[in-house]
Scaffold this motif. Structure first.
Motif, PDB file in Angstrom:
ATOM      1  N   MET A 181      -4.656  -5.149  -2.423  1.00  0.00           N
ATOM      2  CA  MET A 181      -3.274  -4.793  -2.714  1.00  0.00           C
ATOM      3  C   MET A 181      -2.490  -6.043  -3.074  1.00  0.00           C
ATOM      4  O   MET A 181      -2.478  -7.021  -2.327  1.00  0.00           O
ATOM      5  CB  MET A 181      -2.639  -4.116  -1.493  1.00  0.00           C
ATOM      6  CG  MET A 181      -1.240  -3.567  -1.732  1.00  0.00           C
ATOM      7  SD  MET A 181      -0.537  -2.796  -0.248  1.00  0.00           S
ATOM      8  CE  MET A 181       0.035  -4.257   0.638  1.00  0.00           C
ATOM      9  N   ASP A 182      -1.833  -6.016  -4.206  1.00  0.00           N
ATOM     10  CA  ASP A 182      -1.003  -7.127  -4.651  1.00  0.00           C
ATOM     11  C   ASP A 182       0.395  -6.955  -4.057  1.00  0.00           C
ATOM     12  O   ASP A 182       1.057  -5.949  -4.312  1.00  0.00           O
ATOM     13  CB  ASP A 182      -0.942  -7.143  -6.180  1.00  0.00           C
ATOM     14  CG  ASP A 182      -0.024  -8.233  -6.698  1.00  0.00           C
ATOM     15  OD1 ASP A 182      -0.059  -9.339  -6.130  1.00  0.00           O
ATOM     16  OD2 ASP A 182       0.744  -7.980  -7.648  1.00  0.00           O
ATOM     17  N   ALA A 209       2.055   0.791   7.104  1.00  0.00           N
ATOM     18  CA  ALA A 209       0.838   0.194   6.545  1.00  0.00           C
ATOM     19  C   ALA A 209      -0.222   1.256   6.291  1.00  0.00           C
ATOM     20  O   ALA A 209      -0.916   1.238   5.263  1.00  0.00           O
ATOM     21  CB  ALA A 209       0.303  -0.868   7.498  1.00  0.00           C
ATOM     22  N   ARG A 210      -0.318   2.211   7.198  1.00  0.00           N
ATOM     23  CA  ARG A 210      -1.315   3.279   7.042  1.00  0.00           C
ATOM     24  C   ARG A 210      -0.996   4.148   5.836  1.00  0.00           C
ATOM     25  O   ARG A 210      -1.900   4.567   5.106  1.00  0.00           O
ATOM     26  CB  ARG A 210      -1.377   4.117   8.325  1.00  0.00           C
ATOM     27  CG  ARG A 210      -2.590   5.026   8.399  1.00  0.00           C
ATOM     28  CD  ARG A 210      -2.876   5.442   9.826  1.00  0.00           C
ATOM     29  NE  ARG A 210      -1.789   6.221  10.393  1.00  0.00           N
ATOM     30  CZ  ARG A 210      -1.144   5.896  11.511  1.00  0.00           C
ATOM     31  NH1 ARG A 210      -1.440   4.787  12.164  1.00  0.00           N
ATOM     32  NH2 ARG A 210      -0.175   6.666  11.976  1.00  0.00           N
ATOM     33  N   LEU A 211       0.285   4.397   5.600  1.00  0.00           N
ATOM     34  CA  LEU A 211       0.670   5.182   4.422  1.00  0.00           C
ATOM     35  C   LEU A 211       0.309   4.435   3.143  1.00  0.00           C
ATOM     36  O   LEU A 211      -0.180   5.037   2.173  1.00  0.00           O
ATOM     37  CB  LEU A 211       2.162   5.501   4.464  1.00  0.00           C
ATOM     38  CG  LEU A 211       2.701   6.362   3.314  1.00  0.00           C
ATOM     39  CD1 LEU A 211       1.939   7.670   3.201  1.00  0.00           C
ATOM     40  CD2 LEU A 211       4.189   6.636   3.501  1.00  0.00           C
ATOM     41  N   ARG A 241      -2.304   5.934   0.439  1.00  0.00           N
ATOM     42  CA  ARG A 241      -1.926   6.136  -0.967  1.00  0.00           C
ATOM     43  C   ARG A 241      -2.686   5.201  -1.913  1.00  0.00           C
ATOM     44  O   ARG A 241      -2.537   5.310  -3.123  1.00  0.00           O
ATOM     45  CB  ARG A 241      -0.421   5.910  -1.131  1.00  0.00           C
ATOM     46  CG  ARG A 241       0.470   6.864  -0.336  1.00  0.00           C
ATOM     47  CD  ARG A 241       0.499   8.249  -0.934  1.00  0.00           C
ATOM     48  NE  ARG A 241       1.424   9.115  -0.204  1.00  0.00           N
ATOM     49  CZ  ARG A 241       2.696   9.316  -0.545  1.00  0.00           C
ATOM     50  NH1 ARG A 241       3.201   8.713  -1.617  1.00  0.00           N
ATOM     51  NH2 ARG A 241       3.477  10.116   0.174  1.00  0.00           N
ATOM     52  N   GLU A 242      -3.462   4.261  -1.332  1.00  0.00           N
ATOM     53  CA  GLU A 242      -4.231   3.293  -2.126  1.00  0.00           C
ATOM     54  C   GLU A 242      -3.330   2.579  -3.129  1.00  0.00           C
ATOM     55  O   GLU A 242      -3.629   2.487  -4.324  1.00  0.00           O
ATOM     56  CB  GLU A 242      -5.410   3.974  -2.832  1.00  0.00           C
ATOM     57  CG  GLU A 242      -6.416   4.590  -1.854  1.00  0.00           C
ATOM     58  CD  GLU A 242      -7.606   5.237  -2.560  1.00  0.00           C
ATOM     59  OE1 GLU A 242      -7.524   5.457  -3.786  1.00  0.00           O
ATOM     60  OE2 GLU A 242      -8.606   5.509  -1.890  1.00  0.00           O
ATOM     61  N   CYS A 243      -2.229   2.063  -2.613  1.00  0.00           N
ATOM     62  CA  CYS A 243      -1.247   1.390  -3.473  1.00  0.00           C
ATOM     63  C   CYS A 243      -1.805   0.045  -3.954  1.00  0.00           C
ATOM     64  O   CYS A 243      -2.172  -0.814  -3.148  1.00  0.00           O
ATOM     65  CB  CYS A 243       0.042   1.162  -2.701  1.00  0.00           C
ATOM     66  SG  CYS A 243       0.832   2.710  -2.167  1.00  0.00           S
ATOM     67  N   ALA A 244      -1.862  -0.131  -5.260  1.00  0.00           N
ATOM     68  CA  ALA A 244      -2.425  -1.360  -5.833  1.00  0.00           C
ATOM     69  C   ALA A 244      -1.412  -2.492  -5.836  1.00  0.00           C
ATOM     70  O   ALA A 244      -1.770  -3.668  -5.691  1.00  0.00           O
ATOM     71  CB  ALA A 244      -2.915  -1.094  -7.255  1.00  0.00           C
TER      72      ALA A 244
END
Length: 229
Positions: free
Chosen positions: A1-2, A123-125, A129-132
């Motif tokens: 994650m950036d 953080a779990r959300l 959501r696999e936020c890049a």
């Protein structure tokens, strides 16, 4: 994650995902409002807007920074709010930094509001959501508030590495200018336990998601299922 960490004045582009961090005290207060039963929180653009919303909806609870003021029902203090029954109520919140930060990124596809009290759920959300790419909005002191930056960095770390330890980040927040001002009584509308309440790690199991509703920016709690180990 950036991850990017920006102050409110540094936000020039609409981020895809934004996490607005105001540890002392707007986001902590919002979490306590939900814990006390609030259904939703409307983030007001200004004190005048907050009072106008209260005028149109007398049953809503208007909340602001600083000392009590005519037209407002509560102040931005977790220590004072934790004894208020908000079951089923709508809260209108206007603060110096937290609500401003959320409104600054209101066009993002996902806006979360966070403090240490909801850090793990936030953080779990982000993991779920696999936020890049995530922009963390460090609301205090033009982006320099160490309690907000520490919390943002901790959440960013937890989002990619579940083993990230909180101790160093909590120590930084406890030593911050905001913590000192609250402890010393510099900030009005405070309770002696506000700093301790703001530093209660993962006190609540929900994240907080803000989204437009009927031309208003509305914050709601979001339950995030635990990720199986």
């Amino acid at each position: 994650m950036d991850s990017r960490f920006l102050g409110i004045p540094e936000i020039v582009d609409v981020p895809s995902v934004a996490v607005v961090v105001d540890v002392m005290r707007a986001c902590t207060v919002a979490a306590w409002a939900f814990a006390q039963g609030a259904e939703k929180i409307v983030l007001a653009e200004s004190l005048e807007d907050a009072l106008a919303l209260k005028g149109r909806h007398p049953d809503w609870v208007a909340l602001k920074d600083g000392p009590p003021a005519p037209g407002f029902d509560a102040v931005n203090s977790p220590g004072l709010l934790r004894s208020v029954d908000l079951t089923g109520r709508t809260v209108v919140q206007k603060t110096t930094a937290g609500t401003v930060g959320a409104l600054a990124v209101k066009e993002a596809s996902l806006v979360l509001c966070a403090g240490f009290v909801v850090a793990e759920a936030t953080a779990r959300l982000l993991r779920t959501r696999e936020c890049a790419s995530v922009t963390f909005v460090v609301t205090g002191e033009g982006g320099r508030a160490d309690e907000d930056l520490a919390c943002a960095q901790y959440i960013a770390g937890r989002a990619v590495e579940a083993g990230t330890d909180a101790d160093e980040f909590l120590r930084r927040a406890a030593a911050s200018r905001a913590a000192a001002e609250l402890t010393e009584g510099v900030r009005e509308g405070a309770h002696p336990e506000d700093v301790a309440l703001c530093l209660e790690l993962d006190r609540f199991p929900f994240a907080m998601v803000a989204a437009p509703e009927d031309s208003l920016m509305v914050l709601r709690p979001c339950t995030v299922p635990a990720i199986p180990v």
